[in-house]
Design a protein around this motif. Structure first.
Motif, mmCIF file in Angstrom:
data_model
loop_
_atom_site.group_PDB
_atom_site.id
_atom_site.type_symbol
_atom_site.label_atom_id
_atom_site.label_comp_id
_atom_site.label_asym_id
_atom_site.label_seq_id
_atom_site.Cartn_x
_atom_site.Cartn_y
_atom_site.Cartn_z
ATOM 1 N N GLU A 79 0.831 -1.210 0.000
ATOM 2 C CA GLU A 79 0.000 0.000 0.000
ATOM 3 C C GLU A 79 0.863 1.256 0.000
ATOM 4 O O GLU A 79 0.584 2.220 -0.721
ATOM 5 C CB GLU A 79 -0.923 0.006 1.224
ATOM 6 N N LYS A 80 1.920 1.234 0.808
ATOM 7 C CA LYS A 80 2.826 2.376 0.882
ATOM 8 C C LYS A 80 3.526 2.604 -0.459
ATOM 9 O O LYS A 80 3.647 3.739 -0.934
ATOM 10 C CB LYS A 80 3.864 2.143 1.997
ATOM 11 N N ALA A 81 3.966 1.519 -1.101
ATOM 12 C CA ALA A 81 4.632 1.629 -2.403
ATOM 13 C C ALA A 81 3.692 2.208 -3.451
ATOM 14 O O ALA A 81 4.095 3.062 -4.252
ATOM 15 C CB ALA A 81 5.145 0.265 -2.841
ATOM 16 N N ILE A 82 2.437 1.780 -3.439
ATOM 17 C CA ILE A 82 1.462 2.307 -4.401
ATOM 18 C C ILE A 82 1.310 3.811 -4.219
ATOM 19 O O ILE A 82 1.362 4.581 -5.182
ATOM 20 C CB ILE A 82 0.095 1.599 -4.262
ATOM 21 N N SER A 83 1.154 4.240 -2.978
ATOM 22 C CA SER A 83 0.928 5.668 -2.727
ATOM 23 C C SER A 83 2.155 6.525 -3.031
ATOM 24 O O SER A 83 2.034 7.664 -3.478
ATOM 25 C CB SER A 83 0.457 5.897 -1.290
ATOM 26 N N LYS A 84 3.346 5.978 -2.825
ATOM 27 C CA LYS A 84 4.571 6.763 -3.013
ATOM 28 C C LYS A 84 5.100 6.725 -4.450
ATOM 29 O O LYS A 84 5.634 7.715 -4.930
ATOM 30 C CB LYS A 84 5.678 6.262 -2.072
ATOM 31 N N VAL A 85 4.983 5.592 -5.135
ATOM 32 C CA VAL A 85 5.616 5.445 -6.442
ATOM 33 C C VAL A 85 4.673 5.803 -7.592
ATOM 34 O O VAL A 85 5.124 6.241 -8.643
ATOM 35 C CB VAL A 85 6.198 4.024 -6.620
ATOM 36 N N SER A 86 3.372 5.637 -7.413
ATOM 37 C CA SER A 86 2.438 5.982 -8.490
ATOM 38 C C SER A 86 2.529 7.482 -8.772
ATOM 39 O O SER A 86 2.428 8.303 -7.868
ATOM 40 C CB SER A 86 1.014 5.594 -8.115
ATOM 41 N N GLY A 87 2.779 7.822 -10.023
ATOM 42 C CA GLY A 87 2.961 9.216 -10.408
ATOM 43 C C GLY A 87 4.401 9.686 -10.307
ATOM 44 O O GLY A 87 4.719 10.819 -10.636
ATOM 45 N N PHE A 88 5.298 8.813 -9.858
ATOM 46 C CA PHE A 88 6.709 9.124 -9.679
ATOM 47 C C PHE A 88 7.407 9.119 -11.042
ATOM 48 O O PHE A 88 7.195 8.234 -11.865
ATOM 49 C CB PHE A 88 7.328 8.064 -8.757
ATOM 50 N N GLY A 89 8.248 10.101 -11.292
ATOM 51 C CA GLY A 89 9.012 10.149 -12.525
ATOM 52 C C GLY A 89 10.249 9.268 -12.416
ATOM 53 O O GLY A 89 11.020 9.387 -11.470
ATOM 54 N N TYR A 90 10.422 8.372 -13.381
ATOM 55 C CA TYR A 90 11.564 7.463 -13.385
ATOM 56 C C TYR A 90 11.985 7.236 -14.828
ATOM 57 O O TYR A 90 11.171 6.835 -15.662
ATOM 58 C CB TYR A 90 11.188 6.130 -12.715
ATOM 59 N N ASN A 91 13.250 7.482 -15.157
ATOM 60 C CA ASN A 91 13.759 7.362 -16.532
ATOM 61 C C ASN A 91 12.915 8.174 -17.519
ATOM 62 O O ASN A 91 12.571 7.700 -18.593
ATOM 63 C CB ASN A 91 13.815 5.898 -16.974
ATOM 64 N N HIS A 92 12.568 9.379 -17.130
ATOM 65 C CA HIS A 92 11.797 10.315 -17.958
ATOM 66 C C HIS A 92 10.371 9.853 -18.235
ATOM 67 O O HIS A 92 9.742 10.342 -19.163
ATOM 68 C CB HIS A 92 12.520 10.606 -19.278
ATOM 69 N N LEU A 93 9.854 8.893 -17.464
ATOM 70 C CA LEU A 93 8.474 8.422 -17.615
ATOM 71 C C LEU A 93 7.769 8.502 -16.269
ATOM 72 O O LEU A 93 8.398 8.368 -15.220
ATOM 73 C CB LEU A 93 8.447 6.975 -18.121
ATOM 74 N N ILE A 94 6.458 8.716 -16.289
ATOM 75 C CA ILE A 94 5.666 8.769 -15.063
ATOM 76 C C ILE A 94 5.104 7.369 -14.813
ATOM 77 O O ILE A 94 4.325 6.847 -15.616
ATOM 78 C CB ILE A 94 4.504 9.788 -15.179
#
Length: 122
Positions: free
Chosen positions: A96-111
């Motif tokens: 649950e924590k990973a979903i809330s923190k990583v969703s929408g996160f920019g990584y390698n120029h992609l969201i």
């Protein structure tokens, strides 16, 4: 399983394989692959770059909790990422924590998009 040795009936306990469902009186207590309930701890990550690796995903998601499994879908010919992966956590709260923190996160120029994985249709 019984066998006859020198005219005596003997129970053979060393050479016969019995599946788990047939052990202990055939109680059917063995688990099957389909009875695994790890889908509640599995997240699906999409919009991944072609050059991402499983280790990159372990580094990214491992900070939120202990990972059980990382599956990165790859093209059979090129071995490049197909753009999605499944991450299994041991603990639902970590997922649950990973979903809330990583969703929408920019990584390698992609969201990145992260959500609960839907149960497979097996």
């Amino acid at each position: 399983y019984q066998r006859r040795v020198h005219g005596e009936e003997k129970k053979d306990t060393t050479s016969t394989y019995r599946p788990p469902s047939m052990r202990d009186g055939g109680s059917g207590g063995g688990r099957t692959m389909s009875s695994r309930d790890d889908s509640t701890h599995t997240v699906r990550v999409t919009n991944l770059s072609e050059d991402i690796t499983e280790q990159d995903l372990r580094d990214l998601f491992g900070v939120y909790g202990q990972l059980q499994r990382v599956f990165l879908a790859k093209d059979r010919t090129t071995r490049e990422s197909k753009g999605f992966a499944f991450i299994n956590f041991f603990n639902k709260k970590d997922a649950e924590k990973a979903i809330s923190k990583v969703s929408g996160f920019g990584y390698n120029h992609l969201i990145l998009q992260v959500e609960w994985a839907k149960p497979s249709g097996n």
